[in-house]
Write an enzyme that holds these catalytic residues in place. Structure first.
Site, short mmCIF file in Angstrom:
data_model
loop_
_atom_site.label_atom_id
_atom_site.label_comp_id
_atom_site.label_asym_id
_atom_site.label_seq_id
_atom_site.Cartn_x
_atom_site.Cartn_y
_atom_site.Cartn_z
N SER A 146 9.46 -14.90 13.23
CA SER A 146 10.57 -14.40 14.06
C SER A 146 10.94 -13.01 13.56
O SER A 146 10.73 -12.70 12.38
CB SER A 146 11.79 -15.33 13.91
OG SER A 146 12.95 -14.70 14.41
N TYR A 160 17.37 -20.29 8.87
CA TYR A 160 16.30 -19.87 9.79
C TYR A 160 15.64 -18.59 9.29
O TYR A 160 14.41 -18.51 9.17
CB TYR A 160 16.91 -19.67 11.17
CG TYR A 160 15.91 -19.34 12.26
CD1 TYR A 160 15.08 -20.33 12.78
CD2 TYR A 160 15.82 -18.06 12.79
CE1 TYR A 160 14.17 -20.04 13.79
CE2 TYR A 160 14.92 -17.76 13.79
CZ TYR A 160 14.10 -18.76 14.30
OH TYR A 160 13.21 -18.46 15.30
P1 NAP Z 1 11.77 -25.01 21.45
O1 NAP Z 1 11.92 -24.74 22.90
O2 NAP Z 1 12.88 -25.68 20.74
O3 NAP Z 1 10.40 -25.83 21.21
C1 NAP Z 1 10.02 -26.22 19.92
C2 NAP Z 1 9.39 -27.60 19.98
O4 NAP Z 1 9.01 -27.97 18.63
C3 NAP Z 1 10.40 -28.67 20.44
O5 NAP Z 1 9.78 -29.58 21.32
C4 NAP Z 1 10.79 -29.32 19.11
O6 NAP Z 1 11.29 -30.65 19.23
C5 NAP Z 1 9.46 -29.29 18.39
N1 NAP Z 1 9.61 -29.58 16.96
C6 NAP Z 1 10.70 -29.36 16.16
N2 NAP Z 1 10.48 -29.82 14.92
C7 NAP Z 1 9.23 -30.35 14.92
C8 NAP Z 1 8.46 -31.00 13.94
N3 NAP Z 1 8.93 -31.21 12.70
N4 NAP Z 1 7.22 -31.42 14.25
C9 NAP Z 1 6.72 -31.24 15.50
N5 NAP Z 1 7.43 -30.65 16.49
C10 NAP Z 1 8.67 -30.20 16.21
O7 NAP Z 1 11.51 -23.65 20.66
P2 NAP Z 1 10.79 -22.28 21.11
O8 NAP Z 1 11.85 -21.32 21.50
O9 NAP Z 1 9.65 -22.56 22.01
O10 NAP Z 1 10.28 -21.79 19.67
C11 NAP Z 1 8.96 -22.00 19.21
C12 NAP Z 1 8.77 -21.24 17.91
O11 NAP Z 1 9.03 -19.86 18.15
C13 NAP Z 1 9.75 -21.68 16.80
O12 NAP Z 1 9.08 -21.65 15.55
C14 NAP Z 1 10.82 -20.61 16.85
O13 NAP Z 1 11.49 -20.47 15.63
C15 NAP Z 1 9.99 -19.39 17.21
N6 NAP Z 1 10.79 -18.33 17.80
C16 NAP Z 1 11.44 -18.53 19.00
C17 NAP Z 1 12.20 -17.50 19.52
C18 NAP Z 1 12.93 -17.63 20.84
O14 NAP Z 1 13.66 -16.71 21.19
N7 NAP Z 1 12.76 -18.72 21.59
C19 NAP Z 1 12.29 -16.26 18.85
C20 NAP Z 1 11.63 -16.12 17.64
C21 NAP Z 1 10.87 -17.15 17.13
P3 NAP Z 1 12.91 -30.88 19.11
O15 NAP Z 1 13.50 -30.40 20.38
O16 NAP Z 1 13.04 -32.35 18.92
O17 NAP Z 1 13.40 -30.08 17.92
#
Ligand code: NAP
Length: 255
Positions: A146, A160
């Protein structure tokens, strides 16, 4: 029908946290270019639904449910991949959680869980994938970090930011160590992307206006704009690229 711009046929890819959001977009886009894809999620119904969606599109997809912060689940996921596909070419460590709390009020439990999911899980999966990739003499590992872990402090996201900064450091160590095996390791540092994780931010007009004003491209990113970089990093077009942490943030951070 346009010609594919990538060819990932005979390529086996695991994406963690792929039940929705950025992870699902990455899985779908690798599948679109011919990869056999394993979709992990901690929510097994969500992992099955996501894999089912890709199978319906005619892609080669498997659900690989489990908590990637748990060593037994990770061992099972890789056994499942061994049995179904017999190799692993690309690992995308994408699963993540983002608790919001002041440092003064942060529970130790939430702090530790954040480090486990965002950092330790990447170590566990990299260890399993790395052993197989070393034997194959080839592979690509992509860690979804991130901007919070590289150049952009957010607010009330201390666990985070610490976990993502750790992931960037881990990426460089892994890149240094695995280079000798033909395995490249890179980090991707998204800005604000439209997914369920950022719904709370998008529901706050004041914060949204501030973000938009600070992003040179003037808008939030879409999940497929993160997957675009992942496809390139995993492809032979990026064969001389390892140990780097890439911003995908509309120009918010230019360092
Ligand atoms: P998201 O919509 O919350 O999707 C993440 C998925 O991972 C969810 O289904 C979540 O399940 C699952 N998960 C959580 N903990 C887990 C575990 N221990 N084992 C297996 N699966 C697990 O998030 P996203 O926005 O797509 O983000 C994806 C990645 O990009 C993350 O690493 C996030 O930090 C990074 N990121 C996102 C953004 C953004 O703006 N969206 C920006 C920078 C970085 P639950 O719902 O049960 O937790």
């Amino acid at each position: 029908m346009p010609e594919p711009i990538y060819d990932f046929t005979d390529t086996v890819v695991l994406v963690t946290g792929a039940g929705r959001g950025i992870g699902f977009a990455i899985a779908r886009d690798f599948a679109r270019f011919g990869a056999t894809i394993f979709l992990n999620d901690i929510d097994s119904a969500r992992a099955s639904r996501a894999a089912g969606e890709l199978i319906k599109l005619g892609y080669d997809a498997f659900a690989a449910p489990g908590d990637v912060a748990h060593p037994d689940d990770v061992a099972w996921i890789f056994k499942h991949i061994d049995e179904k596909a017999g190799r692993i070419d690309v690992l995308v460590n994408n699963a993540g959680v983002e608790p919001v709390s002041s440092i003064l009020d942060h529970s130790l439990e939430d702090w530790q869980r954040t480090l486990e999911v965002n950092l330790t899980a990447a170590f566990l999966c990299t260890q399993q994938a790395g052993r197989r990739m070393k034997a194959q003499g080839r592979g690509s590992i992509i860690n979804i970090a991130s901007i919070a872990g590289k150049s952009q402090p957010l607010y009330l996201r201390s666990a985070y930011a610490a976990s993502k900064a750790g992931l960037v450091g881990f990426t460089k160590e892994a890149a240094r160590e695995f280079a000798a095996y033909g395995v490249r390791v890179n980090a991707v540092c998204p800005g604000v992307i439209v997914t369920p994780m950022t719904e709370h931010l998008r529901n706050n007009p004041e914060q949204m206006a501030r973000w938009r004003a600070e992003i040179p491209l003037g808008r939030l990113g879409q999940p497929e704009e993160v997957s675009g970089l992942c496809l390139w990093l995993a492809s032979d077009a990026a064969s001389y690229v390892t140990g780097a942490a890439w911003h995908v943030d509309g120009g918010k951070n230019m360092a």
